[in-house]
Design a protein around this motif. Structure first.
Motif, PDB file in Angstrom:
ATOM      1  N   UNK A  36     -30.333 -98.941  -2.561  1.00  0.00           N
ATOM      2  CA  UNK A  36     -29.608 -97.324  -2.599  1.00  0.00           C
ATOM      3  C   UNK A  36     -30.619 -96.552  -1.717  1.00  0.00           C
ATOM      4  N   UNK A  37     -31.909 -96.670  -1.815  1.00  0.00           N
ATOM      5  CA  UNK A  37     -32.844 -95.910  -1.020  1.00  0.00           C
ATOM      6  C   UNK A  37     -32.620 -96.381   0.527  1.00  0.00           C
ATOM      7  N   UNK A  38     -32.278 -97.387   0.795  1.00  0.00           N
ATOM      8  CA  UNK A  38     -32.273 -97.840   2.336  1.00  0.00           C
ATOM      9  C   UNK A  38     -30.668 -97.633   2.681  1.00  0.00           C
ATOM     10  N   UNK A  39     -29.725 -97.625   1.583  1.00  0.00           N
ATOM     11  CA  UNK A  39     -28.457 -97.300   1.923  1.00  0.00           C
ATOM     12  C   UNK A  39     -27.801 -98.828   2.504  1.00  0.00           C
ATOM     13  N   UNK A  40     -28.191 -99.782   1.757  1.00  0.00           N
ATOM     14  CA  UNK A  40     -27.570-101.169   2.140  1.00  0.00           C
ATOM     15  C   UNK A  40     -26.947-101.705   0.739  1.00  0.00           C
ATOM     16  N   UNK A  41     -26.475-102.878   0.970  1.00  0.00           N
ATOM     17  CA  UNK A  41     -25.865-103.642  -0.150  1.00  0.00           C
ATOM     18  C   UNK A  41     -27.247-104.459  -0.814  1.00  0.00           C
ATOM     19  N   UNK A  42     -27.201-104.682  -2.029  1.00  0.00           N
ATOM     20  CA  UNK A  42     -28.129-105.740  -2.978  1.00  0.00           C
ATOM     21  C   UNK A  42     -28.380-106.804  -2.168  1.00  0.00           C
ATOM     22  N   UNK A  43     -27.228-107.542  -1.852  1.00  0.00           N
ATOM     23  CA  UNK A  43     -27.642-109.025  -1.130  1.00  0.00           C
ATOM     24  C   UNK A  43     -28.673-108.808   0.364  1.00  0.00           C
ATOM     25  N   UNK A  44     -28.444-107.617   1.198  1.00  0.00           N
ATOM     26  CA  UNK A  44     -29.272-107.300   2.181  1.00  0.00           C
ATOM     27  C   UNK A  44     -30.612-107.072   1.730  1.00  0.00           C
ATOM     28  N   UNK A  45     -30.801-106.532   0.650  1.00  0.00           N
ATOM     29  CA  UNK A  45     -32.485-106.083   0.129  1.00  0.00           C
ATOM     30  C   UNK A  45     -32.936-107.550  -0.395  1.00  0.00           C
ATOM     31  N   UNK A  46     -32.059-108.304  -1.060  1.00  0.00           N
ATOM     32  CA  UNK A  46     -32.420-109.815  -1.672  1.00  0.00           C
ATOM     33  C   UNK A  46     -32.839-110.369  -0.391  1.00  0.00           C
TER      34      UNK A  46
END
Length: 101
Positions: A36-46
């Motif tokens: 949410x902080x980066x404004x991307x999806x969970x899989x992207x952060x994973x």
């Protein structure tokens, strides 16, 4: 932490990797919150976290074999594909110790 006490695994990280680690810690390890902080999806952060883990593990590989660590680093940074990296490492291991013609 004084710079001379910086662990080897941290010394090789880029500034944005350290910023990611800081956000991750401040989010109490919640990838959902970091996404949410980066404004991307969970899989992207994973995926980013997985790559960061691989970078940290590479520090250990450098100590054992710099060539293998370099090939893995190229794969992690998507300079070469994973199958090519595996092929290069397997061939290197097979031929290591053999005299060059």
């Amino acid at each position: 932490m004084a710079i001379e006490l910086l662990p080897d695994w941290m010394a090789g990280l880029e500034e944005e990797d350290v910023a990611f680690i800081k956000k991750f810690i401040l989010a109490s390890g919640s990838l959902k919150e970091v996404a949410a902080q980066y404004g991307v999806t969970y899989p992207t952060v994973r995926l980013r976290l997985d790559r960061l883990i691989q970078k940290i593990r590479l520090v250990e590989d450098v100590a054992t074999d710099p060539y293998i660590a370099m090939v893995k680093r190229l794969a992690v940074n998507e300079k070469i594909d994973l199958d090519t990296a595996k092929l290069l490492i397997a061939e290197y291991k097979k031929n290591r110790g053999r005299p060059t013609p």
